[in-house]
Design a protein around this motif. Structure first.
Motif, PDB file in Angstrom:
ATOM      1  N   THR A 112       0.813  -1.219   0.000  1.00  0.00           N
ATOM      2  CA  THR A 112       0.000   0.000   0.000  1.00  0.00           C
ATOM      3  C   THR A 112       0.847   1.269   0.000  1.00  0.00           C
ATOM      4  OG1 THR A 112      -0.125  -0.073   2.420  1.00  0.00           O
ATOM      5  CG2 THR A 112      -1.907  -1.150   1.191  1.00  0.00           C
ATOM      6  N   GLN A 113       2.106   1.190   0.382  1.00  0.00           N
ATOM      7  CA  GLN A 113       2.939   2.386   0.457  1.00  0.00           C
ATOM      8  C   GLN A 113       3.651   2.623  -0.878  1.00  0.00           C
ATOM      9  OE1 GLN A 113       5.539   2.676   3.837  1.00  0.00           O
ATOM     10  NE2 GLN A 113       4.103   1.655   5.212  1.00  0.00           N
ATOM     11  N   PRO A 114       3.605   3.848  -1.386  1.00  0.00           N
ATOM     12  CA  PRO A 114       4.275   4.158  -2.664  1.00  0.00           C
ATOM     13  C   PRO A 114       5.757   3.791  -2.672  1.00  0.00           C
ATOM     14  CG  PRO A 114       2.836   5.960  -2.018  1.00  0.00           C
ATOM     15  CD  PRO A 114       2.868   5.004  -0.856  1.00  0.00           C
ATOM     16  N   PHE A 115       6.434   3.998  -1.539  1.00  0.00           N
ATOM     17  CA  PHE A 115       7.858   3.672  -1.467  1.00  0.00           C
ATOM     18  C   PHE A 115       8.082   2.185  -1.713  1.00  0.00           C
ATOM     19  CE2 PHE A 115      11.201   2.057   1.457  1.00  0.00           C
ATOM     20  CZ  PHE A 115      12.294   2.488   0.728  1.00  0.00           C
ATOM     21  N   TYR A 116       7.285   1.331  -1.059  1.00  0.00           N
ATOM     22  CA  TYR A 116       7.429  -0.113  -1.272  1.00  0.00           C
ATOM     23  C   TYR A 116       7.084  -0.494  -2.705  1.00  0.00           C
ATOM     24  CZ  TYR A 116       7.785  -0.766   3.804  1.00  0.00           C
ATOM     25  OH  TYR A 116       8.184  -0.730   5.124  1.00  0.00           O
ATOM     26  N   ALA A 117       6.089   0.178  -3.283  1.00  0.00           N
ATOM     27  CA  ALA A 117       5.719  -0.109  -4.668  1.00  0.00           C
ATOM     28  C   ALA A 117       6.873   0.201  -5.614  1.00  0.00           C
ATOM     29  CB  ALA A 117       4.480   0.698  -5.049  1.00  0.00           C
ATOM     30  N   GLN A 118       7.572   1.316  -5.372  1.00  0.00           N
ATOM     31  CA  GLN A 118       8.738   1.658  -6.192  1.00  0.00           C
ATOM     32  C   GLN A 118       9.836   0.609  -6.057  1.00  0.00           C
ATOM     33  OE1 GLN A 118      10.191   5.849  -6.145  1.00  0.00           O
ATOM     34  NE2 GLN A 118       8.436   6.232  -4.823  1.00  0.00           N
ATOM     35  N   LEU A 119      10.108   0.208  -4.813  1.00  0.00           N
ATOM     36  CA  LEU A 119      11.128  -0.818  -4.589  1.00  0.00           C
ATOM     37  C   LEU A 119      10.773  -2.108  -5.319  1.00  0.00           C
ATOM     38  CD1 LEU A 119      12.018  -0.640  -0.768  1.00  0.00           C
ATOM     39  CD2 LEU A 119      13.487   0.008  -2.685  1.00  0.00           C
ATOM     40  N   PHE A 120       9.527  -2.531  -5.165  1.00  0.00           N
ATOM     41  CA  PHE A 120       9.105  -3.805  -5.758  1.00  0.00           C
ATOM     42  C   PHE A 120       9.177  -3.735  -7.284  1.00  0.00           C
ATOM     43  CE2 PHE A 120       6.000  -6.748  -7.515  1.00  0.00           C
ATOM     44  CZ  PHE A 120       6.352  -7.925  -6.875  1.00  0.00           C
ATOM     45  N   HIS A 328      15.880   8.035  -3.961  1.00  0.00           N
ATOM     46  CA  HIS A 328      16.302   7.167  -5.065  1.00  0.00           C
ATOM     47  C   HIS A 328      15.970   5.699  -4.767  1.00  0.00           C
ATOM     48  CE1 HIS A 328      18.239  10.558  -6.996  1.00  0.00           C
ATOM     49  NE2 HIS A 328      18.891  10.819  -5.877  1.00  0.00           N
ATOM     50  N   ALA A 329      14.682   5.430  -4.595  1.00  0.00           N
ATOM     51  CA  ALA A 329      14.239   4.067  -4.285  1.00  0.00           C
ATOM     52  C   ALA A 329      14.649   3.077  -5.368  1.00  0.00           C
ATOM     53  CB  ALA A 329      12.721   4.045  -4.088  1.00  0.00           C
ATOM     54  N   SER A 330      14.611   3.505  -6.622  1.00  0.00           N
ATOM     55  CA  SER A 330      14.998   2.600  -7.709  1.00  0.00           C
ATOM     56  C   SER A 330      16.459   2.193  -7.605  1.00  0.00           C
ATOM     57  CB  SER A 330      14.740   3.270  -9.066  1.00  0.00           C
ATOM     58  OG  SER A 330      13.352   3.411  -9.298  1.00  0.00           O
ATOM     59  N   LEU A 331      17.309   3.130  -7.219  1.00  0.00           N
ATOM     60  CA  LEU A 331      18.728   2.814  -7.042  1.00  0.00           C
ATOM     61  C   LEU A 331      18.929   1.846  -5.885  1.00  0.00           C
ATOM     62  CD1 LEU A 331      21.695   3.260  -7.773  1.00  0.00           C
ATOM     63  CD2 LEU A 331      21.677   5.284  -6.295  1.00  0.00           C
ATOM     64  N   MET A 332      18.165   2.032  -4.815  1.00  0.00           N
ATOM     65  CA  MET A 332      18.238   1.090  -3.694  1.00  0.00           C
ATOM     66  C   MET A 332      17.887  -0.320  -4.159  1.00  0.00           C
ATOM     67  SD  MET A 332      16.387   3.302  -0.666  1.00  0.00           S
ATOM     68  CE  MET A 332      16.310   1.889   0.438  1.00  0.00           C
ATOM     69  N   GLN A 334      17.896  -1.553  -7.248  1.00  0.00           N
ATOM     70  CA  GLN A 334      18.872  -2.049  -8.217  1.00  0.00           C
ATOM     71  C   GLN A 334      20.131  -2.542  -7.523  1.00  0.00           C
ATOM     72  OE1 GLN A 334      20.248   0.925 -10.986  1.00  0.00           O
ATOM     73  NE2 GLN A 334      20.817  -0.591 -12.520  1.00  0.00           N
ATOM     74  N   THR A 335      20.604  -1.778  -6.553  1.00  0.00           N
ATOM     75  CA  THR A 335      21.798  -2.181  -5.796  1.00  0.00           C
ATOM     76  C   THR A 335      21.534  -3.467  -5.026  1.00  0.00           C
ATOM     77  OG1 THR A 335      22.411   0.145  -5.540  1.00  0.00           O
ATOM     78  CG2 THR A 335      23.478  -1.429  -4.069  1.00  0.00           C
ATOM     79  N   ALA A 336      20.380  -3.529  -4.366  1.00  0.00           N
ATOM     80  CA  ALA A 336      20.029  -4.727  -3.599  1.00  0.00           C
ATOM     81  C   ALA A 336      19.945  -5.954  -4.497  1.00  0.00           C
ATOM     82  CB  ALA A 336      18.704  -4.509  -2.871  1.00  0.00           C
ATOM     83  N   ALA A 337      19.353  -5.789  -5.678  1.00  0.00           N
ATOM     84  CA  ALA A 337      19.206  -6.914  -6.595  1.00  0.00           C
ATOM     85  C   ALA A 337      20.565  -7.434  -7.053  1.00  0.00           C
ATOM     86  CB  ALA A 337      18.365  -6.501  -7.800  1.00  0.00           C
ATOM     87  N   ARG A 338      21.465  -6.539  -7.388  1.00  0.00           N
ATOM     88  CA  ARG A 338      22.780  -6.982  -7.870  1.00  0.00           C
ATOM     89  C   ARG A 338      23.579  -7.662  -6.757  1.00  0.00           C
ATOM     90  NH1 ARG A 338      24.664  -2.450 -12.371  1.00  0.00           N
ATOM     91  NH2 ARG A 338      22.743  -2.602 -13.600  1.00  0.00           N
ATOM     92  N   MET A 339      23.444  -7.161  -5.549  1.00  0.00           N
ATOM     93  CA  MET A 339      24.110  -7.823  -4.429  1.00  0.00           C
ATOM     94  C   MET A 339      23.518  -9.208  -4.175  1.00  0.00           C
ATOM     95  SD  MET A 339      26.517  -5.784  -3.349  1.00  0.00           S
ATOM     96  CE  MET A 339      26.906  -6.401  -1.708  1.00  0.00           C
ATOM     97  N   LEU A 340      22.200  -9.332  -4.332  1.00  0.00           N
ATOM     98  CA  LEU A 340      21.557 -10.633  -4.129  1.00  0.00           C
ATOM     99  C   LEU A 340      21.970 -11.629  -5.198  1.00  0.00           C
ATOM    100  CD1 LEU A 340      19.549 -12.282  -2.437  1.00  0.00           C
ATOM    101  CD2 LEU A 340      17.739 -11.500  -3.989  1.00  0.00           C
ATOM    102  N   PHE A 341      22.004 -11.203  -6.466  1.00  0.00           N
ATOM    103  CA  PHE A 341      22.401 -12.117  -7.533  1.00  0.00           C
ATOM    104  C   PHE A 341      23.837 -12.599  -7.336  1.00  0.00           C
ATOM    105  CE2 PHE A 341      19.393  -9.403 -10.318  1.00  0.00           C
ATOM    106  CZ  PHE A 341      18.285 -10.067  -9.794  1.00  0.00           C
ATOM    107  N   GLN A 342      24.697 -11.707  -6.889  1.00  0.00           N
ATOM    108  CA  GLN A 342      26.081 -12.100  -6.625  1.00  0.00           C
ATOM    109  C   GLN A 342      26.127 -13.147  -5.513  1.00  0.00           C
ATOM    110  OE1 GLN A 342      28.788  -8.828  -5.850  1.00  0.00           O
ATOM    111  NE2 GLN A 342      30.141 -10.126  -4.647  1.00  0.00           N
ATOM    112  N   GLN A 343      25.291 -12.950  -4.501  1.00  0.00           N
ATOM    113  CA  GLN A 343      25.270 -13.895  -3.387  1.00  0.00           C
ATOM    114  C   GLN A 343      24.724 -15.250  -3.822  1.00  0.00           C
ATOM    115  OE1 GLN A 343      23.242 -14.040   1.016  1.00  0.00           O
ATOM    116  NE2 GLN A 343      23.829 -12.019   0.248  1.00  0.00           N
ATOM    117  N   ILE A 344      23.724 -15.242  -4.703  1.00  0.00           N
ATOM    118  CA  ILE A 344      23.185 -16.496  -5.222  1.00  0.00           C
ATOM    119  C   ILE A 344      24.254 -17.254  -6.003  1.00  0.00           C
ATOM    120  CG2 ILE A 344      21.553 -17.484  -6.887  1.00  0.00           C
ATOM    121  CD1 ILE A 344      19.585 -15.258  -6.074  1.00  0.00           C
ATOM    122  N   ASP A 345      25.034 -16.539  -6.780  1.00  0.00           N
ATOM    123  CA  ASP A 345      26.039 -17.182  -7.635  1.00  0.00           C
ATOM    124  C   ASP A 345      27.176 -17.803  -6.835  1.00  0.00           C
ATOM    125  OD1 ASP A 345      24.686 -16.596  -9.939  1.00  0.00           O
ATOM    126  OD2 ASP A 345      25.776 -14.748 -10.354  1.00  0.00           O
TER     127      ASP A 345
END
Length: 371
Positions: A112-120, A328-332, A334-345
């Motif tokens: 319901t929060q715009p910030f979470y929607a941007q992150l998602f 800059h929620a989108s940057l947050m 994007q950064t989180a996603a790249r760190m997660l993919f690295q951790q998965i690998d």
């Protein structure tokens, strides 16, 4: 080839011996296994061999690896041997990724929060590029994290905001790649905006424009974001020889519009005087404050200036447009996603705190005061 077969035999031998000792109650539930170094010395094997053996015990559900503590036994002797395998192993990439956040104030399971929607939205975009499906769910203190994990077989997890530490610890223990977004935990990679700097700069901006009595509208005071944003305000005021008066410290229980409205209504009803400016810890609180000020027959910014936080679409289209902090929620995400993919690998967990930059967006809700 013979050397490889010998190493395979060694880690299986270490695994089988430790497993039998756990089943024979030599190590009871919640007991710590010896360190990797001690196990290596006992069995005369290298650390790589020890880690392979311990991973098999984790996969069997007999032990958990807990950062900063060690390898802990989680199986009780009276229980049958666990049949459910840990859903993640390094290199596995066919499960979905989870986006787990606390329920909102209305106990809703929706975003319901715009910030979470941007992150998602941005996290979903990044996951799609890598061939992952992103699914979201709420996760409160009492929820069954293990059941959620077992039913979906997650390849990785985004924990968002004020998720209970016991769930974070459980993810670490299960060996599931995980990133914490918009909060901080010292045993997990944490991505959040520079909350301290955001409100520090907001208060400095008000002070430079002649404001000397400044209040805050807190969100949920349990959140790391609230704690850091309050600290930024207090520091900026202190450096200017000013203080944050108790009667101007508003809110503290919610991030919603209604909380900002109620907090400012109560302040204006109780106090004969009021601050010349308020820093709201998100834009919805700021919008609620603006409505309360108008209902009291006052004007923004002439009587009370307002600064929000998040730079949401609501702030851009409000009247007046709200001066706010861009996070800059989108940057947050994007950064989180790249760190997660690295951790998965490679499953290299980096317990670091990464701050994304913030900036003040000047609009129409702040006025210059006479010194």
């Amino acid at each position: 080839m013979a050397q490889k077969e010998n190493k395979t035999f060694l880690y299986k031998r270490v695994y089988q011996d430790l497993k039998e000792r756990i089943q024979d109650s030599e190590y009871l539930r919640d007991a710590l296994l010896p360190s990797e170094r001690e196990i290596g010395e006992t069995y005369q094997v290298d650390r790589t061999t020890v880690r392979k053996a311990l991973q098999l015990l984790v996969d069997d559900g007999l032990v958990e690896k807990r950062a900063g503590k060690g390898t802990v036994v989680v199986w009780r002797p009276q229980e049958s041997m666990p049949q459910v395998q840990v859903p993640f192993k390094p290199g596995k990439r066919n499960g979905p990724i989870a986006f787990l956040l606390p329920k909102g104030d209305n106990n809703s399971s929706r975003i319901t929060q715009p910030f979470y929607a941007q992150l998602f939205y941005r996290a979903e975009k990044e996951c799609h590029k890598q061939g992952y499906t992103l699914i979201y769910s709420t996760l409160d203190e009492s929820d069954d994290f293990d059941g959620l994990v077992q039913s979906h077989g997650f390849s990785g997890i985004f924990f968002v905001s004020n998720v209970a530490h016991r769930h974070l610890d459980r993810a670490i223990g299960l060996g599931i790649p995980a990133i914490l977004v918009n909060s901080y935990y010292n045993q997990m990679t944490s991505i959040l905006s520079d909350n301290f700097c955001g409100t520090y700069n907001a208060c400095r901006y008000l002070i430079e424009r002649g404001h000397r009595t400044i209040g805050i509208i807190n969100g949920d005071s349990r959140y790391t974001t609230s704690i850091e944003r309050r600290r930024g305000c207090v520091t900026a005021l202190r450096e200017a020889g000013l203080t944050l008066k108790n009667e101007y410290c508003l809110g503290g229980t919610s991030w919603e519009f209604e909380a900002g409205l109620a907090a400012v209504e109560q302040m204006l009803a109780k106090n004969a005087s009021y601050p010349t400016a308020l820093v709201a810890f998100n834009d919805r609180l700021a919008l609620g404050a603006i409505q309360a000020i108008r209902q009291a027959g006052l004007k923004v910014p002439d009587d009370i200036s307002i600064i929000g936080y998040d730079n949401s679409d609501q702030a851009k289209y409000s009247v007046p447009k709200i001066t706010t902090v861009e996070i800059h929620a989108s940057l947050m995400a994007q950064t989180a996603a790249r760190m997660l993919f690295q951790q998965i690998d490679d499953y290299e967990v980096l317990p670091v705190k990464i701050l994304t930059p913030v900036e003040l967006v000047e609009q129409d809700s702040v006025c210059q005061r006479e010194s």
